[in-house]
Design a protein around this motif. Structure first.
Motif, PDB file in Angstrom:
ATOM      1  N   THR A  58      25.319  45.599  38.720  1.00 38.93           N
ATOM      2  CA  THR A  58      26.757  45.424  38.498  1.00 38.93           C
ATOM      3  C   THR A  58      27.116  43.947  38.585  1.00 38.93           C
ATOM      4  O   THR A  58      26.434  43.161  39.264  1.00 38.93           O
ATOM      5  CB  THR A  58      27.592  46.214  39.509  1.00 38.93           C
ATOM      6  OG1 THR A  58      27.229  45.809  40.840  1.00 38.93           O
ATOM      7  CG2 THR A  58      27.362  47.716  39.360  1.00 38.93           C
ATOM      8  N   TYR A  59      28.200  43.582  37.898  1.00 38.95           N
ATOM      9  CA  TYR A  59      28.617  42.192  37.810  1.00 38.95           C
ATOM     10  C   TYR A  59      30.136  42.148  37.902  1.00 38.95           C
ATOM     11  O   TYR A  59      30.824  43.024  37.376  1.00 38.95           O
ATOM     12  CB  TYR A  59      28.166  41.589  36.476  1.00 38.95           C
ATOM     13  CG  TYR A  59      26.695  41.786  36.210  1.00 38.95           C
ATOM     14  CD1 TYR A  59      26.233  42.945  35.587  1.00 38.95           C
ATOM     15  CD2 TYR A  59      25.752  40.840  36.598  1.00 38.95           C
ATOM     16  CE1 TYR A  59      24.881  43.158  35.358  1.00 38.95           C
ATOM     17  CE2 TYR A  59      24.400  41.036  36.367  1.00 38.95           C
ATOM     18  CZ  TYR A  59      23.973  42.200  35.755  1.00 38.95           C
ATOM     19  OH  TYR A  59      22.637  42.403  35.538  1.00 38.95           O
ATOM     20  N   TYR A  60      30.666  41.109  38.564  1.00 38.42           N
ATOM     21  CA  TYR A  60      32.103  41.003  38.778  1.00 38.42           C
ATOM     22  C   TYR A  60      32.578  39.566  38.602  1.00 38.42           C
ATOM     23  O   TYR A  60      31.860  38.617  38.907  1.00 38.42           O
ATOM     24  CB  TYR A  60      32.468  41.460  40.190  1.00 38.42           C
ATOM     25  CG  TYR A  60      32.112  42.890  40.499  1.00 38.42           C
ATOM     26  CD1 TYR A  60      30.898  43.214  41.094  1.00 38.42           C
ATOM     27  CD2 TYR A  60      32.998  43.921  40.192  1.00 38.42           C
ATOM     28  CE1 TYR A  60      30.568  44.531  41.366  1.00 38.42           C
ATOM     29  CE2 TYR A  60      32.670  45.240  40.464  1.00 38.42           C
ATOM     30  CZ  TYR A  60      31.457  45.530  41.046  1.00 38.42           C
ATOM     31  OH  TYR A  60      31.138  46.842  41.323  1.00 38.42           O
ATOM     32  N   MET A  61      33.829  39.455  38.168  1.00 36.10           N
ATOM     33  CA  MET A  61      34.442  38.134  38.217  1.00 36.10           C
ATOM     34  C   MET A  61      34.747  37.815  39.672  1.00 36.10           C
ATOM     35  O   MET A  61      34.932  38.716  40.494  1.00 36.10           O
ATOM     36  CB  MET A  61      35.713  38.113  37.371  1.00 36.10           C
ATOM     37  CG  MET A  61      36.862  38.931  37.897  1.00 36.10           C
ATOM     38  SD  MET A  61      38.331  38.917  36.833  1.00 36.10           S
ATOM     39  CE  MET A  61      38.759  37.200  36.764  1.00 36.10           C
ATOM     40  N   ASP A  62      34.778  36.534  39.989  1.00 35.13           N
ATOM     41  CA  ASP A  62      34.874  36.129  41.394  1.00 35.13           C
ATOM     42  C   ASP A  62      36.133  36.678  42.063  1.00 35.13           C
ATOM     43  O   ASP A  62      36.096  37.093  43.235  1.00 35.13           O
ATOM     44  CB  ASP A  62      34.867  34.602  41.489  1.00 35.13           C
ATOM     45  CG  ASP A  62      33.488  34.023  41.232  1.00 35.13           C
ATOM     46  OD1 ASP A  62      33.398  32.804  40.980  1.00 35.13           O
ATOM     47  OD2 ASP A  62      32.502  34.783  41.273  1.00 35.13           O
ATOM     48  N   SER A  63      37.237  36.705  41.366  1.00 32.24           N
ATOM     49  CA  SER A  63      38.503  37.064  42.006  1.00 32.24           C
ATOM     50  C   SER A  63      38.621  38.545  42.346  1.00 32.24           C
ATOM     51  O   SER A  63      39.545  38.932  43.068  1.00 32.24           O
ATOM     52  CB  SER A  63      39.681  36.645  41.124  1.00 32.24           C
ATOM     53  OG  SER A  63      39.662  37.355  39.905  1.00 32.24           O
ATOM     54  N   ASP A  90      46.706  40.870  39.313  1.00 24.42           N
ATOM     55  CA  ASP A  90      45.834  41.840  38.646  1.00 24.42           C
ATOM     56  C   ASP A  90      46.567  42.561  37.515  1.00 24.42           C
ATOM     57  O   ASP A  90      45.949  43.334  36.775  1.00 24.42           O
ATOM     58  CB  ASP A  90      45.310  42.877  39.637  1.00 24.42           C
ATOM     59  CG  ASP A  90      44.386  42.276  40.682  1.00 24.42           C
ATOM     60  OD1 ASP A  90      44.503  42.669  41.861  1.00 24.42           O
ATOM     61  OD2 ASP A  90      43.558  41.417  40.319  1.00 24.42           O
ATOM     62  N   THR A  91      47.853  42.326  37.393  1.00 18.89           N
ATOM     63  CA  THR A  91      48.636  42.972  36.345  1.00 18.89           C
ATOM     64  C   THR A  91      48.128  42.559  34.966  1.00 18.89           C
ATOM     65  O   THR A  91      48.016  41.368  34.668  1.00 18.89           O
ATOM     66  CB  THR A  91      50.123  42.599  36.479  1.00 18.89           C
ATOM     67  OG1 THR A  91      50.623  43.138  37.701  1.00 18.89           O
ATOM     68  CG2 THR A  91      50.926  43.141  35.303  1.00 18.89           C
ATOM     69  N   ALA A  92      47.797  43.557  34.154  1.00 23.96           N
ATOM     70  CA  ALA A  92      47.236  43.298  32.824  1.00 23.96           C
ATOM     71  C   ALA A  92      46.993  44.626  32.126  1.00 23.96           C
ATOM     72  O   ALA A  92      47.081  45.695  32.744  1.00 23.96           O
ATOM     73  CB  ALA A  92      45.917  42.531  32.929  1.00 23.96           C
TER      74      ALA A  92
END
Length: 126
Positions: A58-63, A90-92
């Motif tokens: 698994t991979y994630y953006m830092d934030s 996180d709104t998107a």
């Protein structure tokens, strides 16, 4: 062809949680790496998380590290994004995507993905 349908978005207060789901149909789901991207108003689409075809990587953006968890159930042809401790930033609109990884999986590159869902809105109020 792979069809992707996201669900689970909505309005939540800061600090709350949501779980997004992405149901796939068409070709063999387990052959694809899966990713979640998001796009806020006036901003470019950005990588959020990705998972390898078996789910072992698994991979994630830092934030979002430590707050979001991506998972998949190949028997159900579904990928999930569990989002905890949500913040207004996180709104998107959140999109899931499928990558066939012909030679290599570029997990955080949106242009590498072959199929996209229509998106689901996530709104976090302060």
């Amino acid at each position: 062809q792979v069809q992707l349908v996201e669900s689970g978005g909505g309005l939540v207060q800061a600090g709350g949680s949501l779980r997004l789901s992405c149901a796939a149909s068409g070709r063999t789901f387990s052959n694809y790496a899966m990713g979640w991207f998001r796009q806020a108003p006036g901003k470019e689409r950005e990588f959020v998380a990705a998972i390898s075809w078996r789910g072992s990587n698994t991979y994630y953006m830092d934030s979002v590290k430590g707050r979001f968890t991506i998972s998949r159930d190949n028997a159900k042809n579904t990928v999930y994004l569990q989002m905890n401790s949500l913040k207004p930033e996180d709104t998107a609109v959140y999109y899931c995507a499928a990558d066939q990884c012909r030679s290599y999986c570029y997990y955080d590159v949106s242009g590498a993905y072959d199929y996209w869902g229509q998106g689901t809105q996530v709104t976090v109020s302060s």
